[in-house]
Scaffold this active site. Structure first.
Site, PDB file in Angstrom:
ATOM      1  N   GLU A  93      34.970 -43.393  22.739  1.00 30.02           N
ATOM      2  CA  GLU A  93      34.863 -44.687  22.060  1.00 30.02           C
ATOM      3  C   GLU A  93      34.710 -45.845  23.046  1.00 30.02           C
ATOM      4  O   GLU A  93      33.991 -46.812  22.762  1.00 30.02           O
ATOM      5  CB  GLU A  93      36.069 -44.911  21.142  1.00 30.02           C
ATOM      6  CG  GLU A  93      36.129 -43.940  19.964  1.00 30.02           C
ATOM      7  CD  GLU A  93      36.625 -42.553  20.336  1.00 30.02           C
ATOM      8  OE1 GLU A  93      37.185 -42.389  21.441  1.00 30.02           O
ATOM      9  OE2 GLU A  93      36.461 -41.623  19.517  1.00 30.02           O
ATOM     10  N   HIS A 162      44.186 -41.532  10.614  1.00 33.79           N
ATOM     11  CA  HIS A 162      43.009 -41.763   9.775  1.00 33.79           C
ATOM     12  C   HIS A 162      43.243 -42.873   8.765  1.00 33.79           C
ATOM     13  O   HIS A 162      42.420 -43.065   7.868  1.00 33.79           O
ATOM     14  CB  HIS A 162      42.618 -40.480   9.025  1.00 33.79           C
ATOM     15  CG  HIS A 162      42.084 -39.404   9.912  1.00 33.79           C
ATOM     16  ND1 HIS A 162      42.860 -38.732  10.819  1.00 33.79           N
ATOM     17  CD2 HIS A 162      40.835 -38.880  10.030  1.00 33.79           C
ATOM     18  CE1 HIS A 162      42.112 -37.833  11.453  1.00 33.79           C
ATOM     19  NE2 HIS A 162      40.883 -37.913  10.994  1.00 33.79           N
TER      20      HIS A 162
END
Lengths: 369, 376
Positions: A93, A162
């Protein structure tokens, strides 16, 4: 009312709950292309339209290529625009974010997907130290027109990492525009506006709304965005439901909950206004405070843990600006100050209609009116 | 450095492509006695180019000395000196063409000035007027990076954008040995290799990350050996040998420009001074260690070599010294002048348009300052 811009005069947006497609078909005028559209489809269309309108718009991240993203938000983009415009990256990322900075420095308008809220954290240094600061560092000589798309927040029964509501980290960082749409219409318009913005935008997509539907005409949204007639969304809150007794201030995934609470309160004879903040940074003090000054009471609703959060900031701003109009302290309904719970326990954590109504009940009605 | 021809993968049926590995010892074309050595792969640069480079070394050393002095006089807040690393600094700037980009760190002031950026705009950072003082687009020089290795990814992005547009642009990204421990170093090299973009990663291994020696950063055979892990060529070069640096970096830049993809170059050099003026190097390394590097100085060996060729004589040396002194004088004069910094600019560049909140805060500060101005 005069303090409320034309946004408030616009038709109140349809509830975010999935609409009945047959109702959509029957109500749509014959010449209109309005159909029931999901939040996800609106985002997908906004990306495709932005890429079609401007060849410098790029989309990249993890699994966003042939797969179309784990939520299918980038579905079909690689096939339509080619692997140079929408492509998968190595699974890193900070790499995605840092490469986007360089591309934005060099004439591109990258849109990156972080896949999940908590998976964006490896990119945090790039976001905080460069995305947010490079334009200021260079006195505006280097602009970073880039969009960081983050599927965020909970309510989907997701496993740990999540479901985070990470907006407060970004909202706390000067230099970032932070948006959180709650309606299908805003999903389209706000993403188009984010991509067109010369400033870097953190675009928070409430995961639990991806499959919600609304009857909209995407072609009409495209036309109104591209001809400039669509009202600007960055820096503007919107009155999602008009009311007179108290104001519910919400954004992103909490807006439908607030709307449901307002509907339930109406059945009990209490008129609640709902403000959809939608632009966390810049924040629209004017629209929020105009509502609270009229109603005299406010509850801020957000999924994020409340301590040192965007919700806390909204409460502070409202107290500072509306103190003499308030009949009760401004309250918050937020997540608890705990790590996001496991799926079987998340309903205890999330702001619920009942918890909102209980909090509204505590707004010192006996003292005020 | 041998160039792989397969841009998709360096994995072959027969095993790993060991041609990606660097030389067993750093490439050296002129040793510290000033004697030239031939190398099968790297040609000695034209002596005229070396003479021009020598002039830049003299200026670079003078810039380092001048900046240190300005810190002592309180004109600069701090200065991370590249004393002893001037050959790396000069070569990094000289191997690039005008359309190329340089991504420097805080220690690469001399490289930025050698590239042509106005020294006073460069020193804006260190005298504390603003976080960066020059226009990065004017000469394609990114702001000097303070966090370690983060700028390497920006370099990859600039190169990637250029590649997508079919532009003839090479990006040279600088970092130190300590930065190779950072995650962003790894991600930048991997992204550059996977997307096959024209970036030359240039590590100045000066053996220290503030106080921590290289042996505590990495036990890789060399930092250049890391390249093969990403499928790009690596090379090691004597970082105090301007001739070798120009040749090795030049080859990597040409390779990237011709579509060959990225490369990792490690220069073996030494940080002759403390990390910055705020650091005390005697706490972590003995003076004798530093003394060992004095004979390897990048200037003295090139001076000997060029004098041996009769390209350099007293008159030319005096001219170079005078040029360097003139540059130092202009830096002194510029930094001794007080510059007004407008406090309203604090709010001007956070967003392209001030938010309502920033307008309020700008007004607050303006009001405070106006009240201070009327008070005695």
């Amino acid at each position: 009312m005069t303090q409320i811009s034309e946004r408030a005069a616009a038709p109140v947006e349809a509830p975010v709950q999935p609409a009945d497609p047959s109702a959509a078909e029957s109500s749509a005028a014959a010449q209109s292309a309005a159909t029931a559209v999901t939040f996800a489809k609106a985002l997908n269309t906004a990306l495709a339209d932005a890429m079609a309108a401007d060849s410098s718009v790029l989309m990249f991240g993890e699994d966003v290529g042939p797969l179309g993203g784990v939520f299918r938000i980038t579905d079909g983009l690689t096939a339509r625009f080619g692997p140079g415009r929408c492509f998968d990256t190595p699974l890193a990322e900070a790499g995605i974010m840092g490469m986007a900075v360089g591309m934005a420095m060099n004439g591109m308008r990258p849109v990156v997907e972080m896949q999940f809220d908590a998976f964006a954290y490896p990119a945090f240094e790039q976001v905080v130290s460069h995305v947010a600061k490079l334009p200021n560092r260079t006195k505006g000589r280097v602009l970073l027109p880039m969009v960081i798309r983050i599927p965020y927040a909970g309510g989907i029964g997701g496993v740990e990492h999540h479901c985070d509501s990470s907006e407060s980290y970004y909202a706390h960082t000067p230099g970032l525009t932070v948006l959180a749409p709650a309606t299908v219409r805003d999903a389209y318009l706000m993403l188009r506006e984010a991509i067109a913005s010369p400033d870097p935008v953190v675009f928070l997509e409430p995961k639990k709304l991806y499959w919600s539907k609304e009857v909209v005409d995407l072609g009409e949204l495209r036309r109104t965005f591209e001809d400039g007639s669509a009202p600007r969304t960055i820096g503007s809150a919107v009155v999602a439901r008009s009311g007179t007794d108290a104001t519910l201030i919400a954004y992103g995934p909490s807006v439908p909950t607030a709307m449901a609470a307002a509907a339930a309160a109406a059945e009990e004879g209490r008129s609640l206004e709902v403000i959809d903040v939608r632009s966390l940074v810049p924040f629209d003090d004017e629209t929020v405070c105009a509502s609270v000054r009229r109603t005299g009471r406010a509850v801020v609703i957000a999924e994020t843990p409340g301590f040192a959060s965007v919700a806390a900031e909204i409460v502070a701003r409202v107290q500072e600006r509306c103190f003499h109009s308030l009949a009760a302290p401004v309250r918050r309904v937020t997540g608890f100050d705990i790590p996001y719970p496991a799926p079987k326990l998340e309903h205890h954590f999330l702001p619920s209609v009942d918890r909102i109504l209980d909090t509204v009940d505590e707004l010192q009605w006996e003292d005020g009116q | 450095m041998t160039i792989p021809t397969n841009s998709d993968s360096t994995r072959t049926e027969g095993g790993v492509d060991t041609q990606l590995l660097p030389s067993p010892v750093p490439v050296q074309l002129i040793d510290h006695h000033g004697e030239a050595h031939s190398d099968a792969r790297y040609a000695l640069p034209d002596p005229r180019a070396l003479l021009a480079g020598y002039a830049r070394l003299i200026s670079g050393r003078r810039i380092n000395d001048q900046a240190n002095a300005l810190v002592r006089q309180g004109r600069l807040a701090v200065y991370p000196s590249s004393h002893g690393q001037e050959a790396c600094q000069v070569s990094a700037a000289l191997v690039l063409q005008s359309q190329d980009w340089l991504f420097p760190t805080y220690r690469d002031t001399v490289a930025v000035i050698t590239r042509g950026v106005d020294p006073l705009e460069v020193f804006t950072l260190l005298r504390g007027d603003w976080h960066s003082g020059y226009d990065p687009y004017e000469l394609h020089v990114a702001p000097q990076a303070t966090p370690l290795a983060t700028q390497l990814l920006h370099a990859v992005g600039v190169a990637h954008a250029a590649k997508l547009r079919g532009e003839d642009t090479v990006v040279l990204a600088l970092c130190g040995d300590g930065a190779t421990s950072e995650g962003d170093f790894h991600e930048a090299l991997n992204f550059a290799a996977v997307f096959h973009v024209p970036v030359v990663f240039f590590v100045q291994n000066n053996e220290y990350a503030i106080s921590v020696p290289l042996k505590n950063q990495s036990v890789a055979p060399s930092l250049a050996h890391k390249a093969i892990g990403y499928g790009m060529p690596g090379e090691r070069v004597d970082g105090n040998d301007l001739a070798a640096l120009l040749s090795v970096l030049g080859a990597a830049v040409d390779h990237a420009r011709s579509g060959g993809g990225p490369a990792l170059i490690e220069a073996h050099t030494y940080r002759m001074q403390a990390h910055t003026n705020a650091d005390d190097a005697t706490r972590y390394r003995p003076a004798e260690d530093v003394d060992k590097w004095i004979p390897k100085d990048p200037i003295s060996r090139l001076r000997t070599y060029l004098r041996g060729l009769s390209l350099l004589d007293d008159a030319v040396e005096e001219q170079f010294a005078a040029d360097a002194e003139a540059l130092a004088a202009s830096i002194r004069a510029g930094l001794n002048a007080d510059v007004e910094v407008d406090p309203q600019e604090l709010f001007a560049h956070v967003y392209t348009q001030k938010t309502a909140q920033l307008r309020e805060q700008a007004d607050l500060l303006r009001d405070e300052l106006s009240r201070e101005a009327v008070q005695p």
